[in-house]
Scaffold this motif. Structure first.
Motif, PDB file in Angstrom:
ATOM      1  N   ASP A  26       0.794  -1.079  -0.062  1.00 55.89           N
ATOM      2  CA  ASP A  26      -0.058   0.198  -0.080  1.00 55.89           C
ATOM      3  C   ASP A  26       0.873   1.281   0.051  1.00 55.89           C
ATOM      4  OD1 ASP A  26      -2.299   1.722   0.098  1.00 55.89           O
ATOM      5  OD2 ASP A  26      -2.245   1.592   2.279  1.00 55.89           O
ATOM      6  N   TRP A  27       1.819   1.403   0.905  1.00 54.40           N
ATOM      7  CA  TRP A  27       2.768   2.474   1.029  1.00 54.40           C
ATOM      8  C   TRP A  27       3.662   2.437  -0.556  1.00 54.40           C
ATOM      9  CZ3 TRP A  27       8.343   1.026   1.841  1.00 54.40           C
ATOM     10  CH2 TRP A  27       9.222   1.941   1.619  1.00 54.40           C
ATOM     11  N   ARG A  28       4.037   1.658  -1.241  1.00 52.73           N
ATOM     12  CA  ARG A  28       4.896   1.642  -2.392  1.00 52.73           C
ATOM     13  C   ARG A  28       3.825   2.359  -3.422  1.00 52.73           C
ATOM     14  NH1 ARG A  28       4.993  -3.977  -5.202  1.00 52.73           N
ATOM     15  NH2 ARG A  28       2.810  -3.431  -5.200  1.00 52.73           N
ATOM     16  N   ASP A  29       2.502   1.795  -3.454  1.00 50.83           N
ATOM     17  CA  ASP A  29       1.415   2.126  -4.466  1.00 50.83           C
ATOM     18  C   ASP A  29       1.252   3.539  -4.084  1.00 50.83           C
ATOM     19  OD1 ASP A  29       1.952  -0.241  -5.593  1.00 50.83           O
ATOM     20  OD2 ASP A  29      -0.024  -1.003  -4.588  1.00 50.83           O
ATOM     21  N   ARG A  30       1.224   4.182  -3.018  1.00 49.98           N
ATOM     22  CA  ARG A  30       0.825   5.339  -2.677  1.00 49.98           C
ATOM     23  C   ARG A  30       2.214   6.757  -2.605  1.00 49.98           C
ATOM     24  NH1 ARG A  30      -2.358   4.315   2.527  1.00 49.98           N
ATOM     25  NH2 ARG A  30      -2.502   6.685   2.731  1.00 49.98           N
ATOM     26  N   VAL A  31       3.433   6.249  -2.739  1.00 50.15           N
ATOM     27  CA  VAL A  31       4.429   7.037  -2.473  1.00 50.15           C
ATOM     28  C   VAL A  31       4.426   7.873  -3.816  1.00 50.15           C
ATOM     29  CG1 VAL A  31       6.866   6.981  -3.127  1.00 50.15           C
ATOM     30  CG2 VAL A  31       6.186   5.451  -1.466  1.00 50.15           C
ATOM     31  N   GLY A  32       4.010   7.668  -5.089  1.00 47.36           N
ATOM     32  CA  GLY A  32       3.865   8.534  -5.971  1.00 47.36           C
ATOM     33  C   GLY A  32       2.869   9.863  -5.867  1.00 47.36           C
ATOM     34  N   LYS A  33       2.216   9.557  -4.870  1.00 46.46           N
ATOM     35  CA  LYS A  33       1.133  10.707  -4.579  1.00 46.46           C
ATOM     36  C   LYS A  33       1.704  11.389  -3.549  1.00 46.46           C
ATOM     37  CE  LYS A  33      -2.579   7.659  -6.071  1.00 46.46           C
ATOM     38  NZ  LYS A  33      -3.760   6.927  -5.688  1.00 46.46           N
ATOM     39  N   ALA A  34       2.602  11.264  -3.055  1.00 46.26           N
ATOM     40  CA  ALA A  34       3.204  12.349  -1.821  1.00 46.26           C
ATOM     41  C   ALA A  34       3.474  13.841  -2.094  1.00 46.26           C
ATOM     42  CB  ALA A  34       4.517  11.599  -1.226  1.00 46.26           C
ATOM     43  N   GLU A  35       3.127  14.319  -1.272  1.00 47.01           N
ATOM     44  CA  GLU A  35       3.410  15.982  -1.726  1.00 47.01           C
ATOM     45  C   GLU A  35       4.781  16.330  -1.118  1.00 47.01           C
ATOM     46  OE1 GLU A  35       1.559  20.275  -0.574  1.00 47.01           O
ATOM     47  OE2 GLU A  35       0.290  18.598  -0.434  1.00 47.01           O
ATOM     48  N   ILE A  36       5.720  16.614  -2.046  1.00 46.48           N
ATOM     49  CA  ILE A  36       6.979  16.705  -1.773  1.00 46.48           C
ATOM     50  C   ILE A  36       7.537  18.161  -2.205  1.00 46.48           C
ATOM     51  CG2 ILE A  36       9.337  16.148  -2.266  1.00 46.48           C
ATOM     52  CD1 ILE A  36       8.345  13.423  -2.516  1.00 46.48           C
ATOM     53  N   THR A  37       8.113  19.021  -1.484  1.00 45.91           N
ATOM     54  CA  THR A  37       8.499  20.211  -1.852  1.00 45.91           C
ATOM     55  C   THR A  37      10.159  20.277  -1.128  1.00 45.91           C
ATOM     56  OG1 THR A  37       7.991  21.261   0.501  1.00 45.91           O
ATOM     57  CG2 THR A  37       6.345  21.292  -1.250  1.00 45.91           C
ATOM     58  N   PRO A  38      10.869  21.390  -1.763  1.00 47.26           N
ATOM     59  CA  PRO A  38      11.947  21.594  -1.382  1.00 47.26           C
ATOM     60  C   PRO A  38      12.276  21.770   0.187  1.00 47.26           C
ATOM     61  CG  PRO A  38      11.919  23.078  -3.211  1.00 47.26           C
ATOM     62  CD  PRO A  38      10.552  22.420  -2.781  1.00 47.26           C
ATOM     63  N   THR A  39      11.542  22.429   0.659  1.00 48.42           N
ATOM     64  CA  THR A  39      11.371  22.423   2.467  1.00 48.42           C
ATOM     65  C   THR A  39      11.292  21.288   2.977  1.00 48.42           C
ATOM     66  OG1 THR A  39       9.307  23.631   2.408  1.00 48.42           O
ATOM     67  CG2 THR A  39      11.348  24.858   2.178  1.00 48.42           C
TER      68      THR A  39
END
Length: 379
Positions: free
Chosen positions: A250-263
């Protein structure tokens, strides 16, 4: 490592255990909440006071102060208890400053005295009045590269964990012990992103002292206890191995949807060092297997990867900070090398007090400049 206070994770920033202040930068105008000094959020053992409940969206500076008697942490939660930012281990009478990117919307600031429970919460709003955050294209490239890195770690963790789970399901204690630490490396390298989803970390990485009331103990550490302390695997353990794999996929499949910013990358790197300080150096994380140094190395790997990707911009903004980080990452690497054995590390229960102190000092020396990385890339 999911400690009792470690709720749900890091989407865009870094929370602060006893928010003393929230200053706002990266906006067209200063927030009406606190003016130039920022929004003041003061926490003690029984309260979490926020001077203003609305501030402009954008790059937000959190200036934190703990006026209580307990070690605390502070989270900024988006709806669904997704972690926008968090900071652990803020001691009594101390302050911390965190810079993070927050989008317009409704949030909650949670102060957690004792680093336990859901925290004392205050509702806040990041308004759309702030100017849009304008990024250096190199930062967009860093985010894209980090997203690829995080996905790769998740993709590689699943087959590694499957070997561990298969051994558990087969009742093979020796084989399961061999695969245990290896199966956790990708998770430990990218844990801040994994935690950002809120519900996965408590299922797969909670320690016994991190359980909330009524929570069933599942995940790696429950199986660790069976393998090293109980020295046998039950029918329930075999079911837990299957549950672990379901949650990790489940984690692997959702990683692509994580919100990531420089900070969030920068704050996540600092969070990984906090993980080392509060769990690995103390020996609490892997209290049965004593494989803490494997986790330690993975945490450092993940923090260094985030820094390396942000370094082109950080070095331009603050050359001395980049030099300090280069020096301290090299130093902690040398300290870890002293405890290598074969392809891995010695058991942590064989590491004496003086060497643990050296490791702790190395972590602290790295954590200090790392805490300034987010501000450098946001400036």
């Amino acid at each position: 490592m999911f400690a009792s206070a470690r709720s749900r994770t890091l989407i865009a920033g870094a929370a602060v255990p006893l928010l003393a202040a929230v200053a706002l930068t990266g906006c067209a105008e200063k927030s009406k909440a606190g003016g130039k000094g920022g929004v003041q959020v003061t926490a003690d053992d029984k309260a979490c006071k926020v001077s203003d409940d609305e501030f402009p969206a954008g790059n937000v500076k959190l200036q934190v102060e703990n006026k209580g008697t307990k070690v605390t942490e502070v989270y900024v939660y988006a709806p669904g208890d997704r972690i926008v930012t968090e900071r652990e281990n803020i001691g009594p009478g101390t302050k911390a400053e965190i810079t993070t990117e927050i989008k317009a919307g409704k949030y909650e600031i949670a102060c957690k005295p004792g680093m336990k429970g859901d925290g004392i919460r205050q509702k806040v709003t990041a308004s759309g009045k702030g100017a849009a955050v304008e990024r250096d294209p190199k930062l967009d490239a860093a985010v894209a590269a980090y997203r690829t890195y995080v996905q790769k770690q998740a993709d590689e963790t699943v087959p590694a964990a499957q070997k561990f789970a298969d051994a558990v399901e087969d009742g093979d204690v020796a084989a399961a012990k061999k695969e245990y630490a290896v199966s956790r490396i990708g998770w430990e390298r990218t844990e801040p992103v994994a935690e950002s989803f809120g519900d996965i970390d408590p299922k797969v990485d909670v320690r016994v002292d991190g359980l909330e009331e009524g929570q069933k103990w599942t995940g790696w550490h429950r199986l660790e206890k069976s393998l090293w302390e109980e020295k046998k695997l039950s029918a329930e353990d075999k079911k837990l191995a299957g549950r672990l794999m379901k949650d990790l996929k489940d984690w692997r499949d959702r990683v692509g949807k994580a919100e990531i910013t420089p900070t969030s990358m920068a704050n996540g790197a600092k969070e990984l060092l906090d993980e080392v300080a509060t769990g690995k150096v103390t020996g609490e994380e892997e209290r049965y297997s004593h494989t803490d140094l494997v986790d330690f190395q993975a945490n450092v790997d993940g923090a260094e990867k985030a820094y390396e990707l942000l370094k082109p911009v950080a070095a331009e903004k603050d050359a001395q900070l980049a030099k300090d980080l280069d020096k301290q990452f090299a130093a902690i690497g040398k300290l870890l090398d002293e405890h290598r054995e074969g392809d891995g590390f010695v058991a942590y229960d064989t590491v004496g007090k003086s060497d643990r102190k050296k490791l702790s000092n190395g972590v602290n020396a790295l954590a200090e400049p790392l805490s300034r990385l987010a501000a450098a890339v946001a400036s």
